[in-house]
Structure formats: C-alpha cells, structure tokens
Scaffold this active site. Sequence first.
Site, short mmCIF file in Angstrom:
data_model
loop_
_atom_site.label_atom_id
_atom_site.label_comp_id
_atom_site.label_asym_id
_atom_site.label_seq_id
_atom_site.Cartn_x
_atom_site.Cartn_y
_atom_site.Cartn_z
N LYS A 110 0.83 -1.21 0.00
CA LYS A 110 0.00 0.00 0.00
C LYS A 110 0.87 1.26 0.00
O LYS A 110 0.54 2.24 -0.67
CB LYS A 110 -0.97 0.00 1.19
CG LYS A 110 -2.13 -0.99 0.98
CD LYS A 110 -3.04 -1.02 2.18
CE LYS A 110 -4.18 -2.01 1.98
NZ LYS A 110 -4.93 -2.22 3.23
N LYS A 189 -7.84 -11.63 -14.85
CA LYS A 189 -8.67 -11.77 -13.66
C LYS A 189 -9.53 -10.52 -13.47
O LYS A 189 -9.01 -9.40 -13.57
CB LYS A 189 -7.77 -11.97 -12.43
CG LYS A 189 -8.55 -12.09 -11.15
CD LYS A 189 -7.67 -12.07 -9.91
CE LYS A 189 -8.56 -12.10 -8.71
NZ LYS A 189 -8.22 -11.34 -7.58
N LYS A 192 -11.25 -4.65 -9.72
CA LYS A 192 -11.49 -3.21 -9.92
C LYS A 192 -10.21 -2.47 -10.27
O LYS A 192 -10.25 -1.46 -10.96
CB LYS A 192 -12.25 -2.57 -8.75
CG LYS A 192 -11.63 -2.71 -7.39
CD LYS A 192 -12.55 -2.05 -6.35
CE LYS A 192 -12.05 -2.33 -4.93
NZ LYS A 192 -12.17 -3.77 -4.54
#
Length: 319
Positions: A110, A189, A192
């Site tokens: 992240k 795959k 989003k």
Amino acid sequence: MRILTGLQPSGDLHIGNFFGAIKPMIEAQDDNEMLIFIANYHAMTSNQNGEILRQNALKAAAAFLALGIDPKKSIFWLQSDVKEVLELYWILSQFTPMGLLERAHSFKDKVAKGLNASHGLFSYPVLMAADILLFDTQLVPVGKDQIQHVEIARDIALKVNNEWGELFTLPEAKINEDLAVVLGTDGAKMSKSYKNTLDIFAPLNTLKKQISSIITDSTPLESPKDWQTCKVFNIAKLFLDEKGTNELKARYERGGEGYGHFKGLLNELMLEYFAKARSEYELLLKEPNKLKELLEFGAKRAKELASVKMQKIYEKIGL
Ligand code: ADP
Ligand code: TRP
C-alpha cells in the site's frame, strides 16, 4: 463453526466478488454461525473524507443485504458500532512485536502504491486481529492477500495465551481455492484495479457499456464461433444451468449470430440473475432508516458477545 468476515466498503461490487466471495458466504449462513461486518474503521486507513466514508459504508451494507446476507441468520453490523474492538486493539498492541508488523506485505504494497505510511495503516493487522479474536472466531474466509493478516492474528493470540492462559481461540484462514477465478472483459482476472469488471449494481447504460467492451475476435457473423475461447461465453455460463450452457454452445457452433447477439444475451442474463438484488438495493438506499435499523439490530447482537469477552480480558489486564 463460527465464521467471521470483514468486508471493505470500497468501490462497486463486481461479479468476481460475487462468485468468489459473496455467494459462498450467503450459502454458508444456513449451517454456520456467521459474523459479518462492514470494516469502516479499516477503510479510514485509505480515505479520511467523512462524507465519502459514511456513504460507502451505507452503500456496502445495502449491497450485501440485497445480495442475501440475512440479518436473522447472520450477525451483520457496522464495525464502528461495536467500539470494544478498538479497546481490544490497544490491549493486543502490547503483545504485538514491531517485527511482526514490519513483515506485513500489505503495508509495504500500500505504501508503494502511494498511501501514507501512517501508524493507522501500519497497525491495520492489529485491528484486524482484534476483530477476529474478540468473537472467538474459528474460520476467516479471505482472499489470498489477507492470509498473512489472519496469521498475524493467530500469532498475537498465541502470545496472549502464553501469558494469560487459554483466552483466545486460534483462528484459521479459509481460502476458496476450488472456486474458479472469474475473468474480466479483457480476459485477465476480473478486478477493480484492472478496470475490467461487470458491476452488479451498475446503472443499465453503464452495464451495457461494460459488456460491450468485452474483447472478441473478428469471426464474421455467419460463421461458427469458438465458445471455448470466447470471453462472452465464459462469463455467460456463470448464469446458466447445464441445459442453458449446452444450448448456448450450439448457437455458437451453428453460426449466423454475431458477438453483439451474445453480448445482448449476457446483458439479459445478468439483469435477470440480479433483478431482485438490484431492486432491493435501490429500496434500501431510499430508506436509510430501515438500513440503519438492520445494522443496529446486528450491532446489538455483536455487542452482547463482545462484552462477555471483554469482561474476561479486563480481569487479566487489570482494568
Ligand atoms: P478486487 O480485485 O476487485 O479489488 P477484492 O480484492 O476487493 O477485489 O476482492 C474481494 C473478494 O472477492 C476477495 O475474497 C476475492 O478473493 C474475491 N474476488 C475478487 N475478484 C475475483 C475474481 N475475479 N474471481 C473470483 N473471486 C474474486
Ligand atoms: N482487511 C480485510 C480486507 O481488506 C477486511 C477485514 C477487516 C477483515 N477486518 C477483518 C477480514 C477481519 C476478515 C476478518 O478485505
């Protein structure tokens, strides 16, 4: 079996989320003790806009209820409505070695993607451990990226149990390995992050656009088509039974229909499959009070469990 799962209130749900995570959860409600919550405290680590966080939490709650979480069968609540979890988070922090958190992949990923390396983000796994351990969870169904977090929860539980005796149930991660990955409009795959999704609650014109963006080859309309390699077929079959699938295969092999026809069919199949959920979702969003009532009902049940557990913990920690 006591199963607990936290759902991030972020973004629109797509059919990959549905077949990979939501449908198995709905089906598990009948034979298990399910605890399901919207992880809005966790969502704060990536977004601090109050209005957006509030809207996202309510939208996520409406979506999951519309798709079949039954608040009578499962305990379903908004994470921030059961504040004991924050208290436990602090207590567990005393048993969490820095090194354990420094090894967390999710934190590093992240930060690499540009999120602030805040203490909240760094200690995210401790809050997740509190979610899990507060309710004596046995199984935690998660995607692959979350396995390490469940292992961290287990490590923290072991440390506490070593110190205080058998206080926490040791949780295990459950990954739906046998479920096929749903592929997106480009054949990768569905995710989003790849912008290749078909979204369950998308407005009609958006869904139509998403479906028309599915990549197909240039076989002429009259010619037979290969269903095995067709991305439209691959998705359509998720909504068909065996007979329907065979009929669609025959239409591909016969020729005389273009990909536009098959995309139209997929659009109809998807709308039919989610018709009830889509109308329930709209209804719940128009009646926020009903939605809040359902969440409060779940929070009350979750709090009953949490306060019994916290009493035992207070005795140990001297509070
Ligand atoms: P996304 O990749 O769109 O960000 P998430 O990581 O939020 O999706 O996934 C939430 C849940 O949905 C996870 O349990 C994950 O395993 C499942 N899931 C997501 N995409 C798919 C897919 N294409 N096929 C099957 N399951 C999926
Ligand atoms: N971190 C999880 C995710 O991103 C959400 C979550 C928060 C969770 N607390 C949890 C999942 C407890 C399982 C158990 O998907």
